[in-house]
Structures are given as structure tokens and as C-alpha cells.
Motif scaffolding. Structure first.
Motif, short mmCIF file in Angstrom:
data_model
loop_
_atom_site.label_atom_id
_atom_site.label_comp_id
_atom_site.label_asym_id
_atom_site.label_seq_id
_atom_site.Cartn_x
_atom_site.Cartn_y
_atom_site.Cartn_z
N ALA A 1 0.81 -1.21 0.00
CA ALA A 1 0.00 0.00 0.00
C ALA A 1 0.85 1.27 0.00
O ALA A 1 0.49 2.25 -0.66
N ILE A 2 1.96 1.28 0.73
CA ILE A 2 2.76 2.52 0.85
C ILE A 2 4.22 2.34 0.46
O ILE A 2 5.03 3.18 0.81
N THR A 3 4.58 1.34 -0.23
CA THR A 3 5.94 0.96 -0.66
C THR A 3 6.76 0.42 0.50
O THR A 3 6.45 0.68 1.67
N ILE A 4 7.80 -0.29 0.17
CA ILE A 4 8.64 -0.91 1.20
C ILE A 4 9.37 0.15 2.02
O ILE A 4 9.46 0.07 3.24
N GLY A 5 9.88 1.18 1.35
CA GLY A 5 10.55 2.27 2.07
C GLY A 5 9.57 3.01 2.96
O GLY A 5 9.88 3.37 4.10
N GLY A 6 8.35 3.24 2.45
CA GLY A 6 7.32 3.93 3.23
C GLY A 6 6.95 3.18 4.49
O GLY A 6 6.66 3.78 5.52
N ALA A 7 6.94 1.84 4.41
CA ALA A 7 6.63 1.04 5.59
C ALA A 7 7.65 1.28 6.69
O ALA A 7 7.29 1.43 7.86
N PHE A 8 8.92 1.36 6.32
CA PHE A 8 9.95 1.58 7.33
C PHE A 8 9.98 3.03 7.80
O PHE A 8 10.34 3.29 8.96
N PHE A 9 9.56 3.97 6.96
CA PHE A 9 9.39 5.34 7.44
C PHE A 9 8.24 5.43 8.43
O PHE A 9 8.30 6.17 9.40
N LEU A 10 7.18 4.66 8.19
CA LEU A 10 6.07 4.60 9.15
C LEU A 10 6.55 4.02 10.48
O LEU A 10 6.22 4.55 11.55
N PHE A 11 7.33 2.94 10.43
CA PHE A 11 7.88 2.36 11.65
C PHE A 11 8.79 3.36 12.37
O PHE A 11 8.84 3.41 13.59
N MET A 12 9.52 4.17 11.59
CA MET A 12 10.36 5.21 12.19
C MET A 12 9.48 6.22 12.93
O MET A 12 9.81 6.64 14.04
N GLY A 13 8.35 6.59 12.34
CA GLY A 13 7.42 7.51 13.01
C GLY A 13 6.89 6.92 14.31
O GLY A 13 6.78 7.62 15.32
N VAL A 14 6.57 5.65 14.29
CA VAL A 14 6.12 4.97 15.51
C VAL A 14 7.22 4.96 16.56
O VAL A 14 6.97 5.18 17.75
N ALA A 15 8.47 4.75 16.13
CA ALA A 15 9.60 4.76 17.07
C ALA A 15 9.79 6.15 17.68
O ALA A 15 10.10 6.27 18.87
N ILE A 16 9.58 7.20 16.90
CA ILE A 16 9.71 8.56 17.42
C ILE A 16 8.63 8.83 18.47
O ILE A 16 8.92 9.34 19.56
N VAL A 17 7.39 8.48 18.14
CA VAL A 17 6.29 8.67 19.09
C VAL A 17 6.53 7.84 20.35
O VAL A 17 6.30 8.31 21.47
N SER A 18 7.03 6.62 20.19
CA SER A 18 7.32 5.77 21.34
C SER A 18 8.39 6.38 22.23
O SER A 18 8.26 6.39 23.46
N TRP A 19 9.45 6.90 21.62
CA TRP A 19 10.53 7.51 22.40
C TRP A 19 10.00 8.70 23.19
O TRP A 19 10.31 8.84 24.37
N VAL A 20 9.21 9.55 22.54
CA VAL A 20 8.65 10.71 23.24
C VAL A 20 7.75 10.25 24.39
O VAL A 20 7.83 10.78 25.50
N PHE A 21 6.92 9.24 24.14
CA PHE A 21 6.04 8.71 25.19
C PHE A 21 6.84 8.19 26.37
O PHE A 21 6.59 8.55 27.53
N PHE A 22 7.83 7.34 26.11
CA PHE A 22 8.61 6.75 27.20
C PHE A 22 9.42 7.80 27.93
O PHE A 22 9.53 7.76 29.16
N TYR A 23 9.99 8.74 27.22
CA TYR A 23 10.82 9.76 27.86
C TYR A 23 10.01 10.71 28.72
O TYR A 23 10.44 11.09 29.81
N THR A 24 8.82 11.08 28.25
CA THR A 24 8.05 12.08 28.98
C THR A 24 7.12 11.50 30.04
O THR A 24 6.86 12.16 31.05
N LEU A 25 6.61 10.28 29.85
CA LEU A 25 5.58 9.78 30.75
C LEU A 25 5.99 8.62 31.65
O LEU A 25 5.28 8.32 32.61
N LEU A 26 7.08 7.94 31.35
CA LEU A 26 7.46 6.79 32.17
C LEU A 26 8.75 7.07 32.94
O LEU A 26 9.79 7.31 32.35
N PRO A 27 8.70 7.01 34.26
CA PRO A 27 9.88 7.30 35.07
C PRO A 27 10.89 6.16 35.07
O PRO A 27 10.56 5.01 34.79
N GLU A 28 12.12 6.49 35.39
CA GLU A 28 13.18 5.49 35.55
C GLU A 28 12.87 4.65 36.77
O GLU A 28 12.50 5.16 37.83
N THR A 29 13.04 3.33 36.66
CA THR A 29 12.73 2.43 37.78
C THR A 29 13.97 1.95 38.52
O THR A 29 13.84 1.37 39.59
#
Length: 175
Positions: free
Chosen positions: A89-117
Motif C-alpha cells: 500500500a505505501i511501498t517498502i521504504g514507506g513502511a519503514f518510514f512509518l515504523f520510524m514515526g512509531v519509534a519517534i512517538v514511542s521515544w517521546v512517550f517513554f521519555y516524557t511519561l514513564l519514570p526510571e525504575t
């Protein structure tokens, strides 16, 4: 992970659009996959296993960890089963750019909302997770109170730490 996924997406887009073999892009794509696997194994990969076992109180730990494990397996299956449709649907490169976007959102989520244990007791983690968006200020307050209760400050509060309406004993007394 983000840089690896960006490089992989770029290389796969170049390979996909090129009329001839692009050996350097193939080699860089392979190196990017290896780099992603290494960084995932050290970073985001263990979160479902390690973090879920550290954030739940003892009475809920088994249920919470099992739910985290189930979600981890479910999402892995969804990604695996939908990858071919996604890349068509979005090309092979586009799929990995989408995964990169998910990784960016994940990093922001973990950094801002989850404390160090690391180095935290279960009681401290319970207080930190009771202050969803304000965990950084709560952590500073915990550190300040910990120094006071260990005799490093000016007063002795009998081993109790109080934050707002939360109060607990630093030593787990089973009750």
C-alpha cells in the motif's frame, strides 16, 4: 533505532526506484537492519518484559505482567501479519518510514511519561505512577525526602516519607 529505520527506509526506496543494482544501498540496508536489531534489543525490546515487572505492586504483578506479555505478542503478530499489505500500500521504504514515526512517538512517550525504575522500591514506584504527568517533580520530592529520612538532612521522620496524600514506610513491613 530511529536513525536505523530512517536509513533503511531511504535505502529501500533507492533500491526500489533504481533501474540497476545499487550495491552500496543493499550493503547499507543490511547494516541498517543489523543496527536496528542491536538497538532494539538494548532499548525498546525489553520494555514489555522488564518495565511491566517493575511497575506493578506485588498483588497485581502477575496479572499486569501477563497482560503486558499478551499485548507484546498480539502487537508482534499484527505487525507481522500486516507487513506485506502495508508495504504494497505505501511501498517498502514507506513502511519503514512509518515504523520510524512509531519509534519517534514511542521515544517521546517513554521519555516524557514513564519514570526510571532503577534503584526504586515498589512503594516509590506506586507513588510515581500515581502522578501520571508530574512524575519528575514527584521523583525530586522522593529524593529529597529519602535524604532526609536517611539522616542526611536536617530532620528525622521515623523512616516515613510523605508526598501530598501519599504516605508509606520506606521498609516494606508486609502490611
Amino acid at each position: 533505532m530511529i536513525v536505523s529505520l530512517a536509513t533503511l527506509g531511504t535505502c529501500l526506496t533507492i533500491i526500489d526506484r533504481s533501474e540497476k543494482k545499487v550495491i552500496w544501498a543493499v550493503a547499507l540496508a543490511i547494516a541498517s537492519v543489523l543496527s536496528f536489531v542491536a538497538s532494539f534489543s538494548m532499548g525498546l525490546g525489553p520494555i514489555a518484559w522488564v518495565y511491566s515487572s517493575e511497575i506493578f505492586p506485588l498483588r497485581l504483578r502477575a496479572q499486569g505482567t501477563s497482560m503486558g506479555t499478551a499485548m507484546n505478542h498480539l502487537m508482534s503478530g499484527v505487525i507481522s501479519m500486516s507487513f506485506l499489505s502495508l508495504y504494497k500500500a505505501i511501498t517498502i521504504g514507506g513502511a519503514f518510514f512509518l515504523f520510524m514515526g512509531v519509534a519517534i512517538v514511542s521515544w517521546v512517550f517513554f521519555y516524557t511519561l514513564l519514570p526510571e525504575t532503577q534503584g526504586r522500591t515498589l512503594e516509590e514506584m506506586q507513588v510515581l505512577f500515581g502522578t501520571f504527568f508530574k512524575w519528575r517533580s514527584t521523583m525530586r520530592e522522593l529524593e529529597k525526602n529519602k535524604h532526609v529520612s536517611n539522616g542526611q538532612g536536617t530532620g528525622n521522620n521515623g523512616g516515613q516519607v510523605q508526598l501530598g496524600h501519599y504516605q508509606w514506610l520506606e521498609e516494606f513491613s508486609g502490611g
